[in-house]
Every structure is written in structure tokens, then in C-alpha cells.
Design a protein around this motif. Structure first.
Motif, PDB file in Angstrom:
ATOM      1  N   HIS A 118     -12.557  65.878  13.198  1.00  0.00           N
ATOM      2  CA  HIS A 118     -11.842  66.322  11.941  1.00  0.00           C
ATOM      3  C   HIS A 118     -12.627  65.794  10.557  1.00  0.00           C
ATOM      4  N   ASP A 151     -21.788  69.887   6.592  1.00  0.00           N
ATOM      5  CA  ASP A 151     -22.790  69.863   7.368  1.00  0.00           C
ATOM      6  C   ASP A 151     -23.656  68.705   7.695  1.00  0.00           C
ATOM      7  N   HIS A 170     -21.289  75.763  18.244  1.00  0.00           N
ATOM      8  CA  HIS A 170     -20.632  75.031  17.089  1.00  0.00           C
ATOM      9  C   HIS A 170     -19.474  75.919  16.655  1.00  0.00           C
ATOM     10  N   SER A 198     -15.274  69.877   7.799  1.00  0.00           N
ATOM     11  CA  SER A 198     -16.393  68.924   7.881  1.00  0.00           C
ATOM     12  C   SER A 198     -17.568  69.269   7.061  1.00  0.00           C
ATOM     13  N   GLY A 201     -16.090  65.304  12.407  1.00  0.00           N
ATOM     14  CA  GLY A 201     -16.871  66.653  12.895  1.00  0.00           C
ATOM     15  C   GLY A 201     -18.372  66.392  12.533  1.00  0.00           C
ATOM     16  N   THR A 240     -15.803  71.502  14.737  1.00  0.00           N
ATOM     17  CA  THR A 240     -15.456  70.732  13.570  1.00  0.00           C
ATOM     18  C   THR A 240     -14.337  71.334  12.449  1.00  0.00           C
ATOM     19  N   ALA A 272     -16.999  76.000  13.737  1.00  0.00           N
ATOM     20  CA  ALA A 272     -16.557  75.263  12.529  1.00  0.00           C
ATOM     21  C   ALA A 272     -15.595  76.043  11.788  1.00  0.00           C
TER      22      ALA A 272
END
Length: 498
Positions: free
Chosen positions: A336, A364, A375, A362, A340, A359, A377
Motif C-alpha cells: 500500500h 509508479d 501488475h 501507489s 507498492g 499495489t 494496480a
């Protein structure tokens, strides 16, 4: 962070909607494959024509030859259709590429313009403060005016008094000022102003990157120490994304037992057939300073954003090694906020077989995930933290959960890990409807799927610290004048000692 494909899951008050962002590119690939099959059919027709020519000159053979010629010369001939399908595929792929480039270029141009405006405000001397104040007032006024217009429209339809409704909405304005697009714009303006304080040789024309690089260079890397908490932890087995986010919440110490800062939670999942997989949960920023005993501070944020070595990523790698994570064991890294960023950085090292990086809220980081790593997100559209990378429109995640179900009443409430756990639950429901062979479902199944016979779990926790390093300063060598010279023994002294 980059990914080959992307599925966007929008979570709103009306439910969950799944959108294939790369549908144009995927459809173009399928059309190209179909064109190749049509080319094969055209080649088969040509071969058949040659074979018919070898047949005896009967009426049937002549009719078959004519039929083949008609098919090969008609507008619907396979090679003609192949050319049309191939042209359509090129158009769809080109449209997808141009759209992505236009979106990225537009966002980059807008950010550059705001950075220039911020630099101009900083260079305006006595006008700088009035410019910044007036910009902030205009930003707040824009939100209030939007509320007023919306409430007037509702009032016309029989709603409540627009003045009372607008006044009641004022407490939520600070939270709305932190929405991702607005924060990115404000951040570009402020960083443009702050970048003018850097020496000329530290300016590259990208204010955010210059400031982050300067901050990262000011924070020295200190090797972390990882200490296990006593005994395994009683924790439910992670079965989906929602459970993974709740594991991160427990890592923060949300529950009856408080935990030290920078606690890393590692869950080992052993299937009935002996296969082992792992879930690693990483907390976010917990210290406001740039340094400290706990590596979950803002100095780590700067190092992560600049792509420099950081103590928290090193601590996670050390905790995984100490917990016994095998190099080929499937791993899910979930974090978090700062966690992340750390998860993506750890995955990018390639030290472990990370199948999924999850993540939540988060920004990048300038890292490229290994091939085969998915991934996921989770981004709340009222959370301004993910926009702190100052790269709007460049996120290339496989799954993005956007939670718009409720308007937060306090700043950063949208960034709370509990809200992201609810978003993850909705994304789980959407993924359950996705094809079983989708990259996301396969990656999650590799780590969390147990098959027949069930599974057993063991959860351990590790605390990362960055103790101050002792600096050994060598003592100065004594000068010849400072070295005592023993006196020459006298004859009397020698005689007394004999």
C-alpha cells in the motif's frame, strides 16, 4: 512500471464495469492471424487449380476448373479478403497507438506548461506570493462553483435548497482538491516553482524528476537490519486480492496487537501436493521525516521515485530470504502506498519468481517488471497519492480498480488501506467473470490456488530497521616530538639493578 496487456475495472456506485483498454490492439492481432489463414486458403485454391489441370479433359473437370477460377478472381476471393482484413488490422493498431501517444503527449505538454507557469511565478519576485495564493483560491472556488451548479440543477428537479447543499459540501472540498488529476496539475505547478531553487547543472527541464533526484541524493543509503517477531502469527490464508489488502492492513497493526513500524508480513502457503507459494505484505509510509530508525520514511519515497537503492526494498529481500522463500516459488508482493513502490522495485530485481505485484494507492516507479509478472494496480479516483509520480496517463497496469462509491469527508481518507480492501473485493468479483485463461487469473491462481486437498499456511513477521552506522575515525599518528624517549641508563642505575 509496464505491462503487456491491461484490463481496467471501474468500481462505482452503480456496480463494476470491466473495460479492455488494449482491445483495439488485441483485435488487430486477431485480424492479422485471420488474414494469414485466408492467405493459406488462397494458396490451397491455387494448388487445387494446378491439380485440376492434370485431370483428363472431361466436362466435369472443365466445370471444376471454371469454378476454381471464379472463386480466385471474385471480390470475395480469399487473397482479396486477406488484404482487406490486413488493412483493417493496420488501421486498428495505428488508431490504438496514435490514441495512446496523443494521450501521453497531451498530458506531458500540459504538465510542462504548468511547470513553466510555476517557474514564472517563482521568478516574479514580489508577485510570487499573490500568484500562488490566487491560484489556490481559484482552485477552491472552482470546486465550490461546480457544487453550486450541480445543486442548482438538482434543485430545479425538486432537490433541496442549493445554498444549503453547497454549504454542507464545503467540508469535503479539501478531500476533492486531492483528486488525482487536480493533484497532478497542482504538483506540476509547485514543482516548477521549487525547481528554480536548484543549481543550473541539476536542472534537466523536468522539474519533478530534478527535485526527486536532488532529494534522493541528499538521503544516504543505510543497509537495513531485519529482525523476526517472536513466533508465527495467527492470520487467515490469503485467498484473493481483498484478503491480500487486509493482510497489509494487519501489517500496519490494524487490530488488537500493535506492531512496530516497517513490519513485513510473509505468508507461506503449502498445498497438499507439497507445492509452496508465498504472499509478502508491505506497509506504506509511516514516518514523516527523510531519515530515521524505520525505513518507511519519506527519504525512502524519494529514493524509490528516483530509481535509487533504498533500505525498505533491501529489507523485503532480506526478510524473504530469512523466511525461506525459494527462488522458483510463486510469489505475490502486495503493498500500500510506499509499500507498492517497494513491491515493484523488489519484483524488478528478478531475485524471485514474482507472479503478481499488487499495489494500492501507489505512484509508479521507474522500474520494468520481469516478463510474466502481472501488475494489479488499485487506484481510488479520489486518492491524490498515486499522481505524485507526475506522470498522468502513463500507468500500464494489468488491472486498475477505481473506487468512486463514496466521497471522502477528510483529506487522504481515500488513501486508507481499508478502502482499498473494499475496492479489491469488487475487483475480485469482476475477475471472477473474466476468462480462466486471462493473465490476471492465471497469475493469482499460481500463488493463491490450492486445488484438491486444501493448503496449510504459516505467517511470520519481520521488522526492518536502519540503525546508525558507527563511523570509525582513526586516531592520528603521534608526531616524533610527542613520542617519549626513555633516558639513557646511567652506570649507577645499571649497577643498582645488577
Amino acid at each position: 512500471m509496464t505491462g503487456a496487456d491491461r484490463t481496467v475495472v471501474h468500481v462505482t456506485s452503480a456496480g463494476t464495469t470491466t473495460v479492455e483498454c488494449d482491445a483495439l490492439a488485441a483485435a488487430a492481432a486477431r485480424l492479422r492471424a485471420f488474414a494469414e489463414r485466408l492467405d493459406g486458403a488462397a494458396a490451397d485454391l491455387m494448388t487445387a487449380t494446378y491439380e485440376v489441370a492434370t485431370l483428363p479433359g472431361t466436362p466435369e473437370a472443365a466445370a471444376l476448373d471454371q469454378a476454381l477460377r471464379d472463386v480466385r478472381t471474385a471480390w470475395y476471393a480469399p487473397h482479396h479478403l486477406a488484404d482487406d482484413v490486413r488493412a483493417l488490422a493496420r488501421g486498428m493498431a495505428g488508431a490504438a497507438e496514435r490514441y495512446a501517444e496523443a494521450e501521453s503527449d497531451a498530458a506531458r505538454a500540459a504538465r510542462a506548461g504548468l511547470e513553466v507557469a510555476g517557474a514564472a511565478a517563482a521568478g516574479s519576485g514580489p508577485l510570487m506570493l499573490p500568484l500562488l495564493v490566487s491560484t489556490g483560491v481559484a482552485w477552491v472556488a472552482d470546486q465550490v462553483l461546480r457544487d453550486w451548479v450541480r445543486n442548482v440543477l438538482l434543485w430545479v428537479r425538486g432537490g433541496r435548497n442549493p445554498l444549503d447543499a453547497t454549504i454542507d459540501g464545503l467540508p469535503s472540498v479539501p478531500a476533492r482538491l486531492l483528486d488525482a488529476p487536480g493533484t497532478a496539475d497542482a504538483l506540476a505547478f509547485v514543482t516548477g516553482a521549487l525547481a528554480t531553487t536548484l543549481p543550473p547543472w541539476m536542472r534537466s527541464g523536468r522539474a519533478m524528476e530534478d527535485l526527486v533526484a536532488a532529494a534522493a541524493r541528499a538521503v544516504p543509503f543505510r543497509p537495513p537490519s531485519v529482525t523476526p517477531l517472536l513466533g508465527p502469527v495467527v492470520s487467515p490464508r490469503v485467498r484473493d486480492l481483498g484478503d491480500a489488502m487486509r493482510l497489509v492492513g494487519s501489517t500496519y497493526g490494524h487490530g488488537p496487537v500493535g506492531l512496530p513500524e516497517a513490519t513485513i508480513t510473509v505468508q507461506r502457503i503449502e498445498r497438499a501436493d507439497g507445492a509452496v507459494s508465498w504472499v509478502v505484505a508491505i506497509p506504506g509510509t509511516q514516518s514523516p521525516g527523510l531519515t530515521g530508525l524505520s525505513p518507511t520514511h519519506n527519504g525512502t519515497n524519494a529514493q524509490l521515485a528516483a530509481g535509487r537503492p533504498d533500505a525498505m526494498s533491501a529489507a523485503v529481500l532480506a526478510a524473504m530470504a530469512a523466511a525461506g522463500v525459494g527462488r522458483e516459488d510463486p510469489v505475490m508482493l502486495v503493498g500500500h502506498s510506499q509499500g507498492g513502490m517497494v513491491a515493484a522495485t523488489v519484483a524488478a530485481t528478478g531475485a524471485y519468481a514474482v507472479r503478481a505485484v499488487v499495489t494500492a494507492g501507489s505512484p509508479d516507479v521507474p522500474r520494468t517488471l520481469p516478463p510474466g509478472t502481472v501488475h494489479v494496480a488499485l487506484v481510488n479516483d479520489m486518492d491524490g497519492v498515486p499522481s505524485l509520480d507526475a506522470e498522468p496517463g502513463t500507468r500500464r497496469a494489468d488491472v486498475v480498480g477505481i473506487d468512486s462509491r463514496s466521497l471522502p469527508d477528510q483529506p487522504f481518507e481515500a488513501h486508507d488501506v481499508g478502502g482499498y480492501a473494499r475496492t479489491a473485493d469488487a475487483v475480485d468479483a469482476a475477475l471472477a467473470e473474466a476468462p480462466e485463461d486471462s493473465r490476471e487469473r492465471q497469475a493469482l491462481a499460481d500463488v493463491l490456488g490450492v486445488g484438491p486437498g486444501g493448503a496449510t499456511t504459516t505467517t511470520t513477521q519481520w521488522v526492518a530497521t536502519t540503525p546508525p552506522q558507527a563511523v570509525l575515525v582513526p586516531a592520528p599518528a603521534p608526531s616524533p616530538q610527542a613520542v617519549p624517549v626513555p633516558p639513557e641508563p646511567s652506570a649507577r642505575a645499571v649497577s643498582r639493578g645488577s
